[in-house]
Design a protein around this motif. Sequence first.
Motif, PDB file in Angstrom:
ATOM      1  N   HIS A   1       0.838  -1.208   0.000  1.00 10.94           N
ATOM      2  CA  HIS A   1       0.000   0.000   0.000  1.00 10.94           C
ATOM      3  C   HIS A   1       0.873   1.259   0.000  1.00 10.94           C
ATOM      4  CE1 HIS A   1      -3.305   2.676   0.600  1.00 10.94           C
ATOM      5  NE2 HIS A   1      -2.764   3.138   1.711  1.00 10.94           N
ATOM      6  N   CYS A   2       1.927   1.221   0.761  1.00  7.67           N
ATOM      7  CA  CYS A   2       2.860   2.347   0.805  1.00  7.67           C
ATOM      8  C   CYS A   2       3.434   2.607  -0.586  1.00  7.67           C
ATOM      9  CB  CYS A   2       3.981   2.050   1.807  1.00  7.67           C
ATOM     10  SG  CYS A   2       5.269   3.321   1.884  1.00  7.67           S
ATOM     11  N   VAL A   3       3.803   1.547  -1.308  1.00  9.30           N
ATOM     12  CA  VAL A   3       4.351   1.710  -2.653  1.00  9.30           C
ATOM     13  C   VAL A   3       3.315   2.340  -3.576  1.00  9.30           C
ATOM     14  CG1 VAL A   3       5.280   0.507  -4.679  1.00  9.30           C
ATOM     15  CG2 VAL A   3       6.008  -0.179  -2.384  1.00  9.30           C
ATOM     16  N   PHE A   4       2.079   1.849  -3.529  1.00  8.46           N
ATOM     17  CA  PHE A   4       1.013   2.451  -4.334  1.00  8.46           C
ATOM     18  C   PHE A   4       0.866   3.942  -4.034  1.00  8.46           C
ATOM     19  CE2 PHE A   4      -1.420  -1.817  -4.663  1.00  8.46           C
ATOM     20  CZ  PHE A   4      -0.903  -2.075  -5.924  1.00  8.46           C
ATOM     21  N   ARG A   5       0.870   4.296  -2.749  1.00 12.66           N
ATOM     22  CA  ARG A   5       0.717   5.701  -2.349  1.00 12.66           C
ATOM     23  C   ARG A   5       1.901   6.544  -2.817  1.00 12.66           C
ATOM     24  NH1 ARG A   5       0.262   3.976   2.863  1.00 12.66           N
ATOM     25  NH2 ARG A   5       1.983   5.366   3.356  1.00 12.66           N
ATOM     26  N   GLU A   6       3.106   6.044  -2.597  1.00 14.52           N
ATOM     27  CA  GLU A   6       4.318   6.773  -2.977  1.00 14.52           C
ATOM     28  C   GLU A   6       4.354   7.069  -4.473  1.00 14.52           C
ATOM     29  OE1 GLU A   6       7.110   7.996  -1.235  1.00 14.52           O
ATOM     30  OE2 GLU A   6       5.865   7.670   0.531  1.00 14.52           O
ATOM     31  N   LYS A   7       3.876   6.131  -5.268  1.00 10.48           N
ATOM     32  CA  LYS A   7       3.886   6.300  -6.724  1.00 10.48           C
ATOM     33  C   LYS A   7       2.659   7.056  -7.228  1.00 10.48           C
ATOM     34  CE  LYS A   7       6.532   5.223  -9.150  1.00 10.48           C
ATOM     35  NZ  LYS A   7       7.640   6.051  -9.614  1.00 10.48           N
ATOM     36  N   GLY A   8       1.699   7.333  -6.349  1.00  5.34           N
ATOM     37  CA  GLY A   8       0.482   8.031  -6.756  1.00  5.34           C
ATOM     38  C   GLY A   8      -0.509   7.133  -7.480  1.00  5.34           C
ATOM     39  N   TYR A   9      -0.423   5.839  -7.236  1.00  7.75           N
ATOM     40  CA  TYR A   9      -1.289   4.858  -7.898  1.00  7.75           C
ATOM     41  C   TYR A   9      -2.499   4.476  -7.053  1.00  7.75           C
ATOM     42  CZ  TYR A   9       2.892   4.044 -10.779  1.00  7.75           C
ATOM     43  OH  TYR A   9       3.973   4.186 -11.591  1.00  7.75           O
ATOM     44  N   TRP A  10      -2.699   5.099  -5.914  1.00  7.51           N
ATOM     45  CA  TRP A  10      -3.791   4.737  -5.018  1.00  7.51           C
ATOM     46  C   TRP A  10      -4.852   5.831  -5.037  1.00  7.51           C
ATOM     47  CZ3 TRP A  10      -4.739   0.125  -3.241  1.00  7.51           C
ATOM     48  CH2 TRP A  10      -5.719  -0.048  -2.250  1.00  7.51           C
ATOM     49  N   ILE A  11      -6.112   5.435  -5.137  1.00  6.63           N
ATOM     50  CA  ILE A  11      -7.233   6.373  -5.089  1.00  6.63           C
ATOM     51  C   ILE A  11      -7.837   6.258  -3.691  1.00  6.63           C
ATOM     52  CG2 ILE A  11      -9.446   7.063  -6.090  1.00  6.63           C
ATOM     53  CD1 ILE A  11      -8.609   5.453  -8.620  1.00  6.63           C
ATOM     54  N   PRO A  12      -7.500   7.167  -2.769  1.00  8.93           N
ATOM     55  CA  PRO A  12      -7.953   7.043  -1.383  1.00  8.93           C
ATOM     56  C   PRO A  12      -9.476   7.025  -1.236  1.00  8.93           C
ATOM     57  CG  PRO A  12      -6.317   8.796  -1.589  1.00  8.93           C
ATOM     58  CD  PRO A  12      -6.642   8.337  -2.972  1.00  8.93           C
ATOM     59  N   GLU A  13     -10.161   7.834  -2.032  1.00  7.13           N
ATOM     60  CA  GLU A  13     -11.620   7.917  -1.913  1.00  7.13           C
ATOM     61  C   GLU A  13     -12.304   6.592  -2.238  1.00  7.13           C
ATOM     62  OE1 GLU A  13     -10.027   9.945  -4.502  1.00  7.13           O
ATOM     63  OE2 GLU A  13      -9.383  11.209  -2.844  1.00  7.13           O
ATOM     64  N   LYS A  14     -11.704   5.821  -3.111  1.00  6.80           N
ATOM     65  CA  LYS A  14     -12.276   4.534  -3.514  1.00  6.80           C
ATOM     66  C   LYS A  14     -11.591   3.350  -2.839  1.00  6.80           C
ATOM     67  CE  LYS A  14     -13.737   5.870  -8.158  1.00  6.80           C
ATOM     68  NZ  LYS A  14     -13.655   5.489  -9.572  1.00  6.80           N
ATOM     69  N   SER A  15     -10.458   3.612  -2.208  1.00  6.70           N
ATOM     70  CA  SER A  15      -9.643   2.556  -1.609  1.00  6.70           C
ATOM     71  C   SER A  15      -9.300   1.490  -2.660  1.00  6.70           C
ATOM     72  CB  SER A  15     -10.362   1.925  -0.410  1.00  6.70           C
ATOM     73  OG  SER A  15      -9.457   1.202   0.382  1.00  6.70           O
ATOM     74  N   GLU A  16      -8.827   2.006  -3.811  1.00  7.39           N
ATOM     75  CA  GLU A  16      -8.480   1.151  -4.949  1.00  7.39           C
ATOM     76  C   GLU A  16      -7.218   1.667  -5.631  1.00  7.39           C
ATOM     77  OE1 GLU A  16     -11.658   1.235  -7.781  1.00  7.39           O
ATOM     78  OE2 GLU A  16     -13.035   0.139  -6.481  1.00  7.39           O
ATOM     79  N   VAL A  17      -6.585   0.776  -6.365  1.00  8.83           N
ATOM     80  CA  VAL A  17      -5.453   1.160  -7.188  1.00  8.83           C
ATOM     81  C   VAL A  17      -5.986   1.818  -8.464  1.00  8.83           C
ATOM     82  CG1 VAL A  17      -5.212  -1.008  -8.495  1.00  8.83           C
ATOM     83  CG2 VAL A  17      -3.205   0.343  -7.993  1.00  8.83           C
ATOM     84  N   ASP A  18      -5.256   2.785  -8.968  1.00  8.21           N
ATOM     85  CA  ASP A  18      -5.626   3.477 -10.193  1.00  8.21           C
ATOM     86  C   ASP A  18      -4.994   2.732 -11.374  1.00  8.21           C
ATOM     87  OD1 ASP A  18      -6.068   5.228 -12.314  1.00  8.21           O
ATOM     88  OD2 ASP A  18      -5.741   7.011 -11.074  1.00  8.21           O
ATOM     89  N   ILE A  19      -5.727   1.757 -11.899  1.00  6.80           N
ATOM     90  CA  ILE A  19      -5.220   0.910 -12.975  1.00  6.80           C
ATOM     91  C   ILE A  19      -4.838   1.748 -14.196  1.00  6.80           C
ATOM     92  CG2 ILE A  19      -5.828  -0.922 -14.625  1.00  6.80           C
ATOM     93  CD1 ILE A  19      -5.422  -2.046 -11.868  1.00  6.80           C
ATOM     94  N   MET A  20      -5.648   2.737 -14.529  1.00  4.86           N
ATOM     95  CA  MET A  20      -5.364   3.551 -15.713  1.00  4.86           C
ATOM     96  C   MET A  20      -4.061   4.337 -15.553  1.00  4.86           C
ATOM     97  SD  MET A  20      -7.591   2.465 -17.634  1.00  4.86           S
ATOM     98  CE  MET A  20      -7.151   3.420 -19.058  1.00  4.86           C
TER      99      MET A  20
END
Length: 149
Positions: A79-98
């Motif tokens: 989760h930290c990696v997703f956040r650091e790279k900006g790949y996490w959508i906090p409002e949806k609690s999902e990864v930003d696949i696009m």
Amino acid sequence: MCRKLLWVCFLLLFLSHGDAVQNLTALRGSDYPPMYLINLVKSALETCHQKIDIDDSVIERFRDDGDYEGTEKLGCYLHCVFREKGYWIPEKSEVDIMKILDIVPKDFEQPALKMGLRCLKVKGDDDCARSLWYHSCWKKNDPAHYYLM
């Protein structure tokens, strides 16, 4: 007779696939992952490794053992990696696949798209569990191309 032969073929295929999934390193070439994949996430991995203080053996076991489900701490690291790279959508609690697909080089687009499309219905009670779920799903759906550094 034909039915028995089909059954035996199916069973052999199933068993051989199961062995391959358990030892994921056997599915990957010696030059995998390519350097561009390593460079895409290297700084985030280093940052999160320090923040989460996760043992390398947990990461390696998850990466290479098809049957290993991981730990809560591994999920928080991911989760930290997703956040650091900006790949996490906090409002949806999902990864930003696009967003991930936008930065994937052309020669990796098809495997990445296949992995992403098969893992759209995220599961998990919190961000760490959901991050681990994504990685588990990707690993199960395309073990030859999945790699966690």
